[in-house]
Design a protein around this motif. Sequence first.
Motif, PDB file in Angstrom:
ATOM      1  N   ALA A  24       0.824  -1.214   0.000  1.00  0.00           N
ATOM      2  CA  ALA A  24       0.000   0.000   0.000  1.00  0.00           C
ATOM      3  C   ALA A  24       0.856   1.262   0.000  1.00  0.00           C
ATOM      4  N   GLY A  25       2.168   1.089   0.164  1.00  0.00           N
ATOM      5  CA  GLY A  25       3.078   2.228   0.098  1.00  0.00           C
ATOM      6  C   GLY A  25       3.426   2.843   1.441  1.00  0.00           C
ATOM      7  N   TYR A  26       3.079   2.148   2.516  1.00  0.00           N
ATOM      8  CA  TYR A  26       3.363   2.683   3.850  1.00  0.00           C
ATOM      9  C   TYR A  26       4.623   2.045   4.425  1.00  0.00           C
ATOM     10  N   GLU A  27       5.519   2.874   4.904  1.00  0.00           N
ATOM     11  CA  GLU A  27       6.749   2.373   5.535  1.00  0.00           C
ATOM     12  C   GLU A  27       6.842   2.865   6.971  1.00  0.00           C
ATOM     13  N   LYS A  28       6.814   4.194   7.139  1.00  0.00           N
ATOM     14  CA  LYS A  28       6.847   4.772   8.478  1.00  0.00           C
ATOM     15  C   LYS A  28       5.432   5.064   8.962  1.00  0.00           C
ATOM     16  N   MET A  29       5.243   4.930  10.255  1.00  0.00           N
ATOM     17  CA  MET A  29       3.949   5.246  10.844  1.00  0.00           C
ATOM     18  C   MET A  29       3.790   6.757  10.985  1.00  0.00           C
ATOM     19  N   THR A  30       2.543   7.192  10.967  1.00  0.00           N
ATOM     20  CA  THR A  30       2.269   8.567  11.344  1.00  0.00           C
ATOM     21  C   THR A  30       2.263   8.635  12.876  1.00  0.00           C
ATOM     22  N   ILE A  31       2.198   9.842  13.384  1.00  0.00           N
ATOM     23  CA  ILE A  31       2.233  10.024  14.837  1.00  0.00           C
ATOM     24  C   ILE A  31       1.035   9.360  15.505  1.00  0.00           C
ATOM     25  N   VAL A  32      -0.156   9.491  14.901  1.00  0.00           N
ATOM     26  CA  VAL A  32      -1.335   8.882  15.510  1.00  0.00           C
ATOM     27  C   VAL A  32      -1.245   7.359  15.458  1.00  0.00           C
ATOM     28  N   GLN A  33      -0.675   6.794  14.398  1.00  0.00           N
ATOM     29  CA  GLN A  33      -0.500   5.348  14.310  1.00  0.00           C
ATOM     30  C   GLN A  33       0.513   4.863  15.347  1.00  0.00           C
ATOM     31  N   GLU A  34       1.599   5.582  15.497  1.00  0.00           N
ATOM     32  CA  GLU A  34       2.621   5.218  16.484  1.00  0.00           C
ATOM     33  C   GLU A  34       2.046   5.232  17.896  1.00  0.00           C
ATOM     34  N   ALA A  35       1.172   6.205  18.175  1.00  0.00           N
ATOM     35  CA  ALA A  35       0.626   6.353  19.520  1.00  0.00           C
ATOM     36  C   ALA A  35      -0.480   5.349  19.827  1.00  0.00           C
ATOM     37  N   THR A  36      -1.284   5.000  18.820  1.00  0.00           N
ATOM     38  CA  THR A  36      -2.468   4.176  19.087  1.00  0.00           C
ATOM     39  C   THR A  36      -2.279   2.680  18.831  1.00  0.00           C
ATOM     40  N   LEU A  37      -1.475   2.321  17.826  1.00  0.00           N
ATOM     41  CA  LEU A  37      -1.378   0.906  17.447  1.00  0.00           C
ATOM     42  C   LEU A  37      -0.982  -0.013  18.605  1.00  0.00           C
ATOM     43  N   PRO A  38       0.058   0.288  19.381  1.00  0.00           N
ATOM     44  CA  PRO A  38       0.425  -0.621  20.479  1.00  0.00           C
ATOM     45  C   PRO A  38      -0.699  -0.802  21.492  1.00  0.00           C
ATOM     46  N   VAL A  39      -1.409   0.269  21.805  1.00  0.00           N
ATOM     47  CA  VAL A  39      -2.489   0.200  22.788  1.00  0.00           C
ATOM     48  C   VAL A  39      -3.662  -0.605  22.241  1.00  0.00           C
ATOM     49  N   ILE A  40      -4.027  -0.357  20.979  1.00  0.00           N
ATOM     50  CA  ILE A  40      -5.143  -1.094  20.372  1.00  0.00           C
ATOM     51  C   ILE A  40      -4.805  -2.571  20.245  1.00  0.00           C
ATOM     52  N   LEU A  41      -3.566  -2.877  19.867  1.00  0.00           N
ATOM     53  CA  LEU A  41      -3.147  -4.276  19.719  1.00  0.00           C
ATOM     54  C   LEU A  41      -3.172  -5.024  21.049  1.00  0.00           C
ATOM     55  N   GLU A  42      -3.104  -4.287  22.157  1.00  0.00           N
ATOM     56  CA  GLU A  42      -3.225  -4.904  23.485  1.00  0.00           C
ATOM     57  C   GLU A  42      -4.678  -5.233  23.823  1.00  0.00           C
ATOM     58  N   GLY A  43      -5.602  -4.726  23.002  1.00  0.00           N
ATOM     59  CA  GLY A  43      -7.013  -5.031  23.220  1.00  0.00           C
ATOM     60  C   GLY A  43      -7.758  -4.000  24.039  1.00  0.00           C
ATOM     61  N   LYS A  44      -7.151  -2.866  24.320  1.00  0.00           N
ATOM     62  CA  LYS A  44      -7.796  -1.849  25.152  1.00  0.00           C
ATOM     63  C   LYS A  44      -8.753  -0.983  24.336  1.00  0.00           C
ATOM     64  N   ASP A  45      -9.770  -0.449  25.006  1.00  0.00           N
ATOM     65  CA  ASP A  45     -10.629   0.560  24.398  1.00  0.00           C
ATOM     66  C   ASP A  45      -9.857   1.870  24.307  1.00  0.00           C
TER      67      ASP A  45
END
Length: 458
Positions: A123-144
């Motif tokens: 899809a052409g994505y290599e680096k995360m944006t700031i919002v992706q960097e901040a939210t992905l780890p928390v969402i992947l943990e299963g938190k709201d």
Amino acid sequence: MQSAAAETMNPAAVQSAAAEKHGRSRKKKKMNNVNTSSSPSSGKKRKGDDDDLRMEKPNKKSKGKVQLSNDNEVIAAAGENLTVAGGGDVGSGKVAVTASFLSDSRFDECSVSPLSLKGVKDAGYEKMTIVQEATLPVILEGKDVLAKAKTGTGKTVAFLLPSIEVVVKSPPSDPGQSQTPILVLVVCPTRELARQAAAEATKLLKYHPTIGAQVVIGGTKIVSEQKRIQKNPCQILVATPGRLKDHIAKTAGFASNLMGLKTFVIDEADRLLDMGFRKDIEEIITSVPKQRQTLMFSATIPKAVHQVCNVALKKDYEFINTVQEGTEETHSQVRQMHLIAPLDKHFSLLSVILKEHIADEVDYKVLVFCTTAMVTSLVASLLGKLDLNVREIYSRKKQGFRNRVSDEFRKSKRLILVTSDVSARGVDYPDVSLVVQVKYVELHFHFYYIISMPVPIT
């Protein structure tokens, strides 16, 4: 927006200043934003104000001077008694909106499946944006999560990628089931945004052939959607609120398929509530399992959003704010102009702005925002009579027409799209060179979201 010196001008003086400033030969492309508003003196409603966009030729004999400060520029103006103000920093070259929102983190550092990473890379994505960097780890943990992030900063991938992982890690459905259970539900405020999110999901699912993403929106035949959902995998469903409620009430087996839901996403929550969907959202919440992960993304967090959080999210939800206090709502390299004119001068002003821009930009791509469907139709019709290459989108148009026009504008150059606020939040149109907002005051809120679209991030 910074203010500039403002004075009464005539069209000859303004066009002369524009020509001198630009030299008619801009080699590098910039994103421009022009807002046309009624002058304070014309605040009272006059007879005929609803038919305010009348063609009028500028007075070529008048003379005057233009004085601007803070490096502001005038593109063009028409009519008498125009107040011109500008603000913002002027950048050089093409606007690189992506640079402001990218982090140093890479997607391959994420705890997602190798096939998902392949889809991300394609899809052409290599680096995360700031919002992706901040939210992905928390969402992947299963938190709201309640995430505050500006539109155009990568929120769609931020909730889609972990949602896909939820499906990947789920046990396979019972072979005896006639339909696959809906595991992820994404609710969007507009049809255009829902189509765009579903298309992005399909792109990320390139290497997951058994996982399907479907979209259900108003303006299309519900029977066609029912057949499509029954025929194709639909573990991820993107929907607008009204059509989603229709399927829950009318489509056989749909409500029971939602009982397996694991992730519920409310995208552009503030916009949904602004559009009057609060009751619909609350009804949808009662139709999905209580044991689920809920993600809410919003550009602003007004009181109404907090109230929905109390109903939708677990008490221990994470609030992630990626909008720094005091940051500009508009990218600093986007040049802005605010032109105040009597109501009956708006169309002549708009036509001169567009012709000046088309003369300067070989591959122009222009968005013109109007306040209502009626005004949108009128402006598009009048611009068409000037032999400009114009398309139009507004709520009264059939959805198939809106889809075709939106896709054409996304892929094309040398085109003007006149639209109402159906395109004002979150819709990605690449390489837009100019945004003009007619009657700016009534669309003030949405203006800040559209001006960051020259290089969009999904």
